[in-house]
Design a protein around this motif. Structure first.
Motif, PDB file in Angstrom:
ATOM      1  N   ASP A 102      58.157  30.433  36.090  1.00 29.43           N
ATOM      2  CA  ASP A 102      58.397  30.772  37.491  1.00 29.43           C
ATOM      3  C   ASP A 102      58.807  32.229  37.647  1.00 29.43           C
ATOM      4  OD1 ASP A 102      57.767  28.217  38.323  1.00 29.43           O
ATOM      5  OD2 ASP A 102      59.852  27.552  38.457  1.00 29.43           O
ATOM      6  N   ASN A 103      59.576  32.745  36.681  1.00 30.97           N
ATOM      7  CA  ASN A 103      59.992  34.152  36.738  1.00 30.97           C
ATOM      8  C   ASN A 103      58.798  35.087  36.602  1.00 30.97           C
ATOM      9  OD1 ASN A 103      62.672  33.540  37.119  1.00 30.97           O
ATOM     10  ND2 ASN A 103      63.175  33.655  34.946  1.00 30.97           N
ATOM     11  N   GLU A 104      57.868  34.753  35.712  1.00 33.81           N
ATOM     12  CA  GLU A 104      56.665  35.579  35.547  1.00 33.81           C
ATOM     13  C   GLU A 104      55.820  35.553  36.814  1.00 33.81           C
ATOM     14  OE1 GLU A 104      55.804  35.246  30.769  1.00 33.81           O
ATOM     15  OE2 GLU A 104      55.233  33.565  32.052  1.00 33.81           O
ATOM     16  N   LEU A 105      55.669  34.374  37.414  1.00 37.91           N
ATOM     17  CA  LEU A 105      54.907  34.262  38.655  1.00 37.91           C
ATOM     18  C   LEU A 105      55.593  35.031  39.776  1.00 37.91           C
ATOM     19  CD1 LEU A 105      52.512  33.164  40.198  1.00 37.91           C
ATOM     20  CD2 LEU A 105      53.799  31.048  40.573  1.00 37.91           C
ATOM     21  N   SER A 106      56.904  34.942  39.858  1.00 39.48           N
ATOM     22  CA  SER A 106      57.651  35.696  40.873  1.00 39.48           C
ATOM     23  C   SER A 106      57.450  37.198  40.702  1.00 39.48           C
ATOM     24  CB  SER A 106      59.141  35.371  40.807  1.00 39.48           C
ATOM     25  OG  SER A 106      59.380  34.061  41.229  1.00 39.48           O
ATOM     26  N   ALA A 107      57.419  37.662  39.464  1.00 40.73           N
ATOM     27  CA  ALA A 107      57.199  39.089  39.198  1.00 40.73           C
ATOM     28  C   ALA A 107      55.808  39.518  39.657  1.00 40.73           C
ATOM     29  CB  ALA A 107      57.396  39.386  37.720  1.00 40.73           C
ATOM     30  N   ILE A 108      54.814  38.673  39.426  1.00 36.98           N
ATOM     31  CA  ILE A 108      53.444  38.977  39.873  1.00 36.98           C
ATOM     32  C   ILE A 108      53.394  39.057  41.391  1.00 36.98           C
ATOM     33  CG2 ILE A 108      51.106  38.017  40.058  1.00 36.98           C
ATOM     34  CD1 ILE A 108      51.498  36.993  37.157  1.00 36.98           C
ATOM     35  N   ILE A 109      54.011  38.098  42.048  1.00 32.04           N
ATOM     36  CA  ILE A 109      54.016  38.082  43.511  1.00 32.04           C
ATOM     37  C   ILE A 109      54.763  39.298  44.053  1.00 32.04           C
ATOM     38  CG2 ILE A 109      54.890  36.835  45.527  1.00 32.04           C
ATOM     39  CD1 ILE A 109      54.318  34.232  43.886  1.00 32.04           C
ATOM     40  N   ASP A 110      55.909  39.610  43.481  1.00 30.91           N
ATOM     41  CA  ASP A 110      56.703  40.755  43.946  1.00 30.91           C
ATOM     42  C   ASP A 110      55.993  42.084  43.746  1.00 30.91           C
ATOM     43  OD1 ASP A 110      58.720  39.051  44.744  1.00 30.91           O
ATOM     44  OD2 ASP A 110      59.959  39.390  42.959  1.00 30.91           O
ATOM     45  N   SER A 111      55.198  42.192  42.693  1.00 27.70           N
ATOM     46  CA  SER A 111      54.512  43.454  42.414  1.00 27.70           C
ATOM     47  C   SER A 111      53.152  43.558  43.098  1.00 27.70           C
ATOM     48  CB  SER A 111      54.348  43.650  40.907  1.00 27.70           C
ATOM     49  OG  SER A 111      53.437  42.700  40.385  1.00 27.70           O
ATOM     50  N   ALA A 112      52.702  42.477  43.734  1.00 26.23           N
ATOM     51  CA  ALA A 112      51.386  42.495  44.390  1.00 26.23           C
ATOM     52  C   ALA A 112      51.374  43.468  45.558  1.00 26.23           C
ATOM     53  CB  ALA A 112      51.028  41.094  44.866  1.00 26.23           C
ATOM     54  N   SER A 113      50.274  44.180  45.679  1.00 28.52           N
ATOM     55  CA  SER A 113      50.095  45.075  46.819  1.00 28.52           C
ATOM     56  C   SER A 113      49.571  44.317  48.027  1.00 28.52           C
ATOM     57  CB  SER A 113      49.109  46.188  46.464  1.00 28.52           C
ATOM     58  OG  SER A 113      49.608  46.964  45.418  1.00 28.52           O
ATOM     59  N   MET A 114      48.938  43.167  47.765  1.00 31.46           N
ATOM     60  CA  MET A 114      48.346  42.390  48.840  1.00 31.46           C
ATOM     61  C   MET A 114      48.264  40.936  48.382  1.00 31.46           C
ATOM     62  SD  MET A 114      44.556  42.994  50.487  1.00 31.46           S
ATOM     63  CE  MET A 114      43.641  42.695  48.978  1.00 31.46           C
ATOM     64  N   ILE A 115      48.557  40.023  49.285  1.00 36.04           N
ATOM     65  CA  ILE A 115      48.383  38.598  49.018  1.00 36.04           C
ATOM     66  C   ILE A 115      47.514  38.037  50.129  1.00 36.04           C
ATOM     67  CG2 ILE A 115      49.501  36.350  48.821  1.00 36.04           C
ATOM     68  CD1 ILE A 115      51.939  37.822  47.676  1.00 36.04           C
ATOM     69  N   VAL A 116      46.412  37.400  49.726  1.00 35.23           N
ATOM     70  CA  VAL A 116      45.484  36.820  50.687  1.00 35.23           C
ATOM     71  C   VAL A 116      45.181  35.392  50.269  1.00 35.23           C
ATOM     72  CG1 VAL A 116      43.214  37.005  51.772  1.00 35.23           C
ATOM     73  CG2 VAL A 116      44.425  39.081  51.096  1.00 35.23           C
ATOM     74  N   ASP A 117      45.514  34.464  51.134  1.00 36.38           N
ATOM     75  CA  ASP A 117      45.167  33.046  50.959  1.00 36.38           C
ATOM     76  C   ASP A 117      45.447  32.521  49.554  1.00 36.38           C
ATOM     77  OD1 ASP A 117      44.367  30.635  52.053  1.00 36.38           O
ATOM     78  OD2 ASP A 117      42.282  30.927  51.489  1.00 36.38           O
ATOM     79  N   GLY A 118      46.620  32.822  49.050  1.00 32.84           N
ATOM     80  CA  GLY A 118      47.039  32.290  47.761  1.00 32.84           C
ATOM     81  C   GLY A 118      46.612  33.092  46.552  1.00 32.84           C
TER      82      GLY A 118
END
Length: 83
Positions: A3-19
């Motif tokens: 979950d921590n690795e996934l959170s890091a990916i989400i936090d560092s994303a420049s854009m999130i589109v439809d999952g």
């Protein structure tokens, strides 16, 4: 993936589109990771050419369309937001 690795990916994303979380990798490449299926990922060039992936063809087409329609938001980071 934890979950921590996934959170890091989400936090560092420049854009999130439809999952899918899109992040800049270096100068020319984009990483796309499925938030609901984080083991589904792709590395592609800015023009959409896929360099590496473990996504099937259907998912890759969907991600490619998301990228083509929304890449302008990553070009101007101030507009990047969760959609």
């Amino acid at each position: 993936m934890t979950d921590n690795e996934l959170s890091a990916i989400i936090d560092s994303a420049s854009m999130i589109v439809d999952g899918y979380a899109f992040s800049q990798i270096g100068e020319d490449n984009i990483r796309c990771v499925g938030i609901n299926k984080p083991h589904h990922a792709a590395i592609m060039r800015q023009d959409g050419e896929v360099l590496e992936t473990n996504m099937d063809d259907v998912e890759l087409d969907i991600v490619g369309e998301y990228w083509q329609r929304n890449k302008k938001y990553m070009e101007e980071e101030q507009y990047a937001e969760i959609l």
